[in-house]
Scaffold this motif. Structure first.
Motif, mmCIF file in Angstrom:
data_model
loop_
_atom_site.group_PDB
_atom_site.id
_atom_site.type_symbol
_atom_site.label_atom_id
_atom_site.label_comp_id
_atom_site.label_asym_id
_atom_site.label_seq_id
_atom_site.Cartn_x
_atom_site.Cartn_y
_atom_site.Cartn_z
ATOM 1 N N VAL A 139 -6.888 -1.959 -11.087
ATOM 2 C CA VAL A 139 -7.464 -0.770 -11.715
ATOM 3 C C VAL A 139 -8.157 0.058 -10.642
ATOM 4 O O VAL A 139 -8.972 -0.459 -9.882
ATOM 5 N N VAL A 140 -7.796 1.330 -10.592
ATOM 6 C CA VAL A 140 -8.414 2.266 -9.653
ATOM 7 C C VAL A 140 -8.803 3.534 -10.401
ATOM 8 O O VAL A 140 -8.252 3.837 -11.452
ATOM 9 N N GLN A 159 -3.943 6.722 -4.162
ATOM 10 C CA GLN A 159 -2.577 7.046 -3.750
ATOM 11 C C GLN A 159 -1.944 5.876 -2.995
ATOM 12 O O GLN A 159 -0.806 5.493 -3.260
ATOM 13 N N ALA A 160 -2.672 5.304 -2.055
ATOM 14 C CA ALA A 160 -2.145 4.179 -1.272
ATOM 15 C C ALA A 160 -1.864 2.969 -2.155
ATOM 16 O O ALA A 160 -0.841 2.299 -1.996
ATOM 17 N N VAL A 161 -2.757 2.678 -3.088
ATOM 18 C CA VAL A 161 -2.550 1.534 -3.984
ATOM 19 C C VAL A 161 -1.323 1.778 -4.857
ATOM 20 O O VAL A 161 -0.500 0.880 -5.053
ATOM 21 N N LEU A 162 -1.166 2.981 -5.385
ATOM 22 C CA LEU A 162 0.021 3.292 -6.190
ATOM 23 C C LEU A 162 1.310 3.112 -5.396
ATOM 24 O O LEU A 162 2.314 2.632 -5.921
ATOM 25 N N LEU A 163 1.296 3.486 -4.146
ATOM 26 C CA LEU A 163 2.505 3.403 -3.332
ATOM 27 C C LEU A 163 2.840 1.993 -2.858
ATOM 28 O O LEU A 163 4.009 1.684 -2.626
ATOM 29 N N HIS A 164 1.826 1.115 -2.716
ATOM 30 C CA HIS A 164 2.070 -0.161 -2.050
ATOM 31 C C HIS A 164 1.723 -1.410 -2.863
ATOM 32 O O HIS A 164 2.025 -2.519 -2.415
ATOM 33 N N ALA A 165 1.098 -1.280 -4.015
ATOM 34 C CA ALA A 165 0.681 -2.459 -4.784
ATOM 35 C C ALA A 165 1.888 -3.247 -5.280
ATOM 36 O O ALA A 165 2.956 -2.687 -5.543
ATOM 37 N N HIS A 166 1.699 -4.543 -5.422
ATOM 38 C CA HIS A 166 2.740 -5.447 -5.906
ATOM 39 C C HIS A 166 2.658 -5.661 -7.405
ATOM 40 O O HIS A 166 3.583 -6.182 -8.005
ATOM 41 N N PRO A 168 1.219 -4.105 -11.439
ATOM 42 C CA PRO A 168 0.965 -2.843 -12.127
ATOM 43 C C PRO A 168 -0.408 -2.289 -11.735
ATOM 44 O O PRO A 168 -1.343 -3.045 -11.476
ATOM 45 N N VAL A 169 -0.514 -0.963 -11.707
ATOM 46 C CA VAL A 169 -1.753 -0.279 -11.328
ATOM 47 C C VAL A 169 -2.156 0.655 -12.461
ATOM 48 O O VAL A 169 -1.354 1.483 -12.895
ATOM 49 N N ALA A 170 -3.391 0.515 -12.927
ATOM 50 C CA ALA A 170 -3.936 1.429 -13.924
ATOM 51 C C ALA A 170 -4.799 2.452 -13.207
ATOM 52 O O ALA A 170 -5.711 2.093 -12.467
ATOM 53 N N VAL A 171 -4.494 3.726 -13.424
ATOM 54 C CA VAL A 171 -5.265 4.817 -12.845
ATOM 55 C C VAL A 171 -6.100 5.408 -13.971
ATOM 56 O O VAL A 171 -5.564 5.884 -14.980
ATOM 57 N N VAL A 172 -7.413 5.351 -13.813
ATOM 58 C CA VAL A 172 -8.343 5.759 -14.867
ATOM 59 C C VAL A 172 -8.987 7.083 -14.479
ATOM 60 O O VAL A 172 -9.582 7.198 -13.403
#
Length: 179
Positions: A139-140, A159-166, A168-172
Motif C-alpha cells: 500500500v502506497v 511510481q517506482a513501486v508500481l513499476l517494479h513491485a512483485h 499487487p499494489v494499492a494506491v490510496v
C-alpha cells in the motif's frame, strides 16, 4: 492513469512473468503480510487506515516501512560533500519514535492487526519493492494537489513501486484537505 486520477484506492496487479519470473500465474501471495510505506514526518492517514483495514480483512500482519535518508550529505561548494555531522543511530531512533507514535492510535483501533514498524536507511522505493516479494499487498499513498502544481501527482516512490513491485499494489489517494 487510473491509480493517479481515481478518487478511491486503486489496486494494480502486476502481470505474470514480471521481473524475469518463470511462473505463468499471477504473482499474488494470499498468505503474506500487508506492507505499507509511510513517511514519519509527514504521514498520510488515509494510506495507513487503508493498510490497517486490509490487514484486518485478510487476517494477516502489517509491516509499516519507514525509510530515512542516509547517508546525509551536505553540499559545501559544487562537487564538495561534507561528512555527516549526525549520528545514524540517532536518526534511526528518532524516526522509529515518530513511526511508533504514529502507529499507536491505529493499533488501538485495530487490536487484531499485528503491526510491525520497520525503520530502514536509504531508498524507500527500493525497500518497498524488496518487501513486495513476500507481501500479499503493498500500500502506497498518492500526493495531493498542490497550489502551484494543480495536476494530480503520483510521487516518485509510488511510481517506482508500481513499476517494479512483485505483488499487487494499492494506491490510496490522500484524505481530503480540511477547509
Amino acid at each position: 492513469a487510473a491509480a493517479r486520477d481515481a478518487g478511491c484506492p486503486v489496486v494494480v496487479v502486476p502481470r505474470p512473468g514480471r521481473g524475469g519470473e518463470e511462473r505463468e500465474e499471477a504473482p499474488v501471495r494470499r498468505d503474506g503480510p500487508v506492507v505499507v510505506g509511510t513517511s514519519a514526518d509527514s504521514p498520510d492517514t488515509a494510506t495507513l487506515d487503508f493498510a490497517f483495514t486490509q490487514a484486518a480483512l485478510r487476517r494477516t500482519g502489517l509491516r509499516v516501512v519507514t525509510a530515512y535518508p542516509w547517508p546525509l550529505q551536505t553540499m559545501l561548494l559544487p562537487g564538495e560533500v561534507a561528512p555527516a555531522q549526525v549520528d545514524q543511530e540517532a536518526v534511526e531512533h528518532e524516526t522509529r519514535a515518530l513511526a511508533e507514535g504514529l502507529l499507536a492510535p491505529l493499533r488501538e483501533r485495530h487490536p487484531e492487526v499485528a503491526a510491525e514498524a520497520v525503520v530502514v536507511p536509504g531508498d524507500a522505493a527500493g525497500h518497498l519493492v524488496g518487501e513486495s516479494r513476500d507481501a500479499a499487498l503493498v500500500v502506497v499513498g498518492r500526493h495531493r494537489r498542490r497550489l502551484f502544481a494543480p495536476a494530480r501527482m503520483m510521487g516518485s516512490v509510488t511510481q517506482a513501486v508500481l513499476l517494479h513491485a512483485h505483488s499487487p499494489v494499492a494506491v490510496v489517494p490522500p484524505a481530503p484537505a480540511e477547509e
